[in-house]
Design an enzyme around this catalytic site. Structure first.
Site, mmCIF file in Angstrom:
data_model
loop_
_atom_site.group_PDB
_atom_site.id
_atom_site.type_symbol
_atom_site.label_atom_id
_atom_site.label_comp_id
_atom_site.label_asym_id
_atom_site.label_seq_id
_atom_site.Cartn_x
_atom_site.Cartn_y
_atom_site.Cartn_z
ATOM 1 C CE LYS A 203 -2.956 3.069 0.334
ATOM 2 N NZ LYS A 203 -4.203 3.186 0.328
ATOM 3 C CB CYS A 257 -3.296 8.662 0.273
ATOM 4 S SG CYS A 257 -4.812 8.809 0.782
HETATM 5 N N1 SAJ Z 1 -1.724 14.799 -8.844
HETATM 6 C C1 SAJ Z 1 -0.897 15.518 -9.908
HETATM 7 N N2 SAJ Z 1 -0.499 14.840 -10.979
HETATM 8 C C2 SAJ Z 1 -1.120 13.883 -11.300
HETATM 9 C C3 SAJ Z 1 -2.071 13.048 -10.238
HETATM 10 C C4 SAJ Z 1 -2.308 13.735 -9.269
HETATM 11 O O1 SAJ Z 1 -0.357 16.635 -9.159
HETATM 12 O O2 SAJ Z 1 -0.614 13.411 -12.434
HETATM 13 C C5 SAJ Z 1 -2.126 15.600 -7.606
HETATM 14 C C6 SAJ Z 1 -3.736 15.712 -7.271
HETATM 15 O O3 SAJ Z 1 -3.775 16.954 -7.719
HETATM 16 C C7 SAJ Z 1 -3.788 15.406 -5.929
HETATM 17 C C8 SAJ Z 1 -2.727 14.609 -5.438
HETATM 18 O O4 SAJ Z 1 -1.877 14.518 -6.692
HETATM 19 O O5 SAJ Z 1 -3.484 16.943 -5.170
HETATM 20 C C9 SAJ Z 1 -3.400 13.307 -4.878
HETATM 21 O O6 SAJ Z 1 -4.289 12.654 -5.820
HETATM 22 P P1 SAJ Z 1 -4.641 11.394 -6.510
HETATM 23 O O7 SAJ Z 1 -5.955 11.267 -7.166
HETATM 24 O O8 SAJ Z 1 -3.300 10.960 -6.898
HETATM 25 O O9 SAJ Z 1 -4.623 10.472 -5.287
HETATM 26 P P2 SAJ Z 1 -5.734 10.400 -3.920
HETATM 27 O O10 SAJ Z 1 -4.813 10.952 -2.849
HETATM 28 O O11 SAJ Z 1 -7.039 10.882 -4.222
HETATM 29 O O12 SAJ Z 1 -5.739 8.906 -3.863
HETATM 30 C C10 SAJ Z 1 -4.761 7.950 -3.702
HETATM 31 C C11 SAJ Z 1 -5.010 6.787 -4.684
HETATM 32 N N3 SAJ Z 1 -3.617 6.055 -4.877
HETATM 33 C C12 SAJ Z 1 -3.389 5.611 -6.026
HETATM 34 O O13 SAJ Z 1 -3.818 5.818 -7.004
HETATM 35 C C13 SAJ Z 1 -1.962 4.715 -6.102
HETATM 36 C C14 SAJ Z 1 -6.189 5.892 -4.164
HETATM 37 O O14 SAJ Z 1 -6.121 4.489 -4.739
HETATM 38 C C15 SAJ Z 1 -5.601 5.283 -2.503
HETATM 39 O O15 SAJ Z 1 -6.654 4.708 -1.854
HETATM 40 C C16 SAJ Z 1 -5.593 6.649 -1.878
HETATM 41 O O16 SAJ Z 1 -4.522 7.457 -2.378
HETATM 42 C C17 SAJ Z 1 -5.165 6.225 -0.274
HETATM 43 O O17 SAJ Z 1 -6.087 6.181 0.492
HETATM 44 O O18 SAJ Z 1 -4.097 5.954 -0.070
#
Ligand code: SAJ
Length: 427
Positions: A203, A257
């Site tokens: 994870k 996360c």
């Molecule tokens: N972000 C970027 N560039 C990208 C993708 C995201 O800057 O290309 C930023 C987003 O704007 C945001 C942050 O990253 O601020 C996090 O967003 P996210 O969509 O990547 O993730 P979370 O925090 O909503 O959810 C993640 C997910 N993990 C993965 O995709 C590996 C989710 O599946 C998990 O359940 C969750 O973390 C968790 O609870 O750990």
């Protein structure tokens, strides 16, 4: 009917609890928040997630879901409480500890305990098991313990709860198998059985992968600006290669996360976790980078007493969650500057910062620059022709590649994009 006790009714615990309550189990949801329990007992949800209210309503009608501030006897206990980091970037285990301690008096022979929260590897062995020992049950034969990390993404929780594959790590095989039996009731994705510490590691590295990848994208954005390249275009073209999957830049990484979990590895192995640490620092630096860019744009356009409208306060698109949002830090930093600041987010219905308005029109009227920080559909669908005449200076800084440059330029806007060294106007 078998009984499940879910401790922690947040973004993960509540959807999981109502899911089980709709799939043949009697579920007790437990939370220390009186407010959450009061609302839920009236049938109201305290978080926004598509489908949640409907699942809750169905469970309440069937009588399979109740809530309380204290646990009761059950066959399966799910711990889904926060595992945040402290100001020193170390894991704060107090909720895991207190939630674990709270179920000890109710444990009996044959019960299963599952941790869903994301934790530093070794937490089940080193933190939970010493507390669970007080139940005087033999681990692995009388009490079954496992870690099955949640993997759902806010906004698509119910789809992902059902369809994502699930890792289950047990303290022994029997623990993992018994855990799987429960989740089989609604999970359609594959199950992957392993040991408990590997599941914790899986994870944490999933989210760390994403953080490192985003840091790489942010670095590419900065390099591209100086080399006259549009990073968005370059990354999307590179991603046509069958073995390349570069993430996208932005004003920072938010949420509970991705910006948190990598620290769990840095804390445990600081000498070794070097790329991981640098990625965290890179991503944490993006709000300041965005603020500097905003101020530079105002200066280079010779605007005095600038009115800046920040659009998007949540940490990602189409959700209402502003906690750990880079936008909040950007707003905080900009509020200390000598500018007239206004902020707006169509999903955040309560004002969270003094500059916030609930009216989009008020936010943009007489603004000298828009700063788009979140890729909400609302911003993608904006028509620049309806905005341009309301602004004092039609300038926009787009940090998420949300708007169509040509369309906005045709409408009269000066368009700046983060990471776009090709299209950004000079000066
Ligand atoms: N972000 C970027 N560039 C990208 C993708 C995201 O800057 O290309 C930023 C987003 O704007 C945001 C942050 O990253 O601020 C996090 O967003 P996210 O969509 O990547 O993730 P979370 O925090 O909503 O959810 C993640 C997910 N993990 C993965 O995709 C590996 C989710 O599946 C998990 O359940 C969750 O973390 C968790 O609870 O750990």
């Amino acid at each position: 009917m078998k009984k499940i006790c879910v401790v922690g009714l947040g973004y993960i615990g509540l959807p999981t609890a109502v899911m089980f309550a709709n799939h043949g189990y009697q579920v007790l949801g437990v939370d220390v928040s009186e407010r959450a329990i009061n609302l839920l007992s009236k049938g109201q949800v305290h978080i926004e997630e598509p489908g949640l209210q409907e699942y809750l309503n169905k469970a309440l009608v069937q009588g399979t879901f109740t809530v309380s501030t204290t646990p009761e006897e059950a066959d399966l206990f799910i711990v889904a409480v926060p595992s945040p980091i402290t100001a020193e970037k170390t894991a704060d285990m107090k909720y895991i500890e207190s939630a674990t301690a709270s179920i000890v008096p109710f444990l009996k022979k044959g019960d299963v305990v599952v941790l869903e929260s994301t934790v530093p590897p070794r937490t089940v062995m080193d933190v939970m098991m010493p507390i669970l020992e007080q139940a005087n049950l033999e681990f692995g034969t009388e009490l079954f313990i496992s870690h099955s990390p949640e993997r759902v993404i806010p906004g698509k929780v119910f789809d992902e709860l059902v369809n994502n594959s699930r890792v289950i790590g047990g303290i022994n095989r029997e623990s993992a198998e018994r855990t799987k039996e429960f989740y089989l009731s609604f999970v359609k994705g594959e199950f992957h059985i392993t040991d408990v510490t590997t599941a914790e590691m899986v994870k944490v590295i999933e989210n760390t992968f994403r953080d490192v990848n985003i840091a790489f994208a942010n670095e590419i954005a900065k390099i591209s600006e100086n080399l006259g390249v549009n990073a968005w275009e370059a990354i999307s073209l590179a991603n046509h290669h069958p073995r390349v999957n570069i993430h996208y830049p932005g004003p920072g990484v938010g949420g509970h996360c991705i910006a948190v979990d990598p620290w769990f590895l840095v804390e445990k192995q600081s000498e070794l976790a070097k790329i991981i640490h640098l990625s965290r620092v890179t991503n944490d630096g993006m709000p300041s980078f965005t603020v500097d860019k905003t101020l530079e744009i105002i200066k280079s356009n010779h605007i005095k007493n600038a009115r800046v409208a920040v659009l998007g306060l949540t940490f990602k698109a189409n959700i209402d969650d502003v906690r750990e949002s880079p936008s909040m830090e950007i707003v905080e930093q900009l509020s200390r500057e000598d500018i007239d600041l206004v902020s707006f987010d169509p999903h955040v219905k309560e004002n969270m910062v003094p500059s916030q308005t609930q009216s989009f029109e008020e936010a943009i009227t007489h603004a000298d620059s828009l700063v788009i920080l979140t890729d909400h559909a609302y911003f993608k669908n904006l028509n620049p022709l309806n905005i341009v005449d309301l602004m004092s200076n039609p300038i926009v800084l787009d940090t998420k590649n949300v708007i169509n440059r040509e369309k906005w330029e045709l409408a009269g806007f000066k368009v700046y994009k983060l990471g776009d060294g090709k299209g950004n106007p000079i000066g």
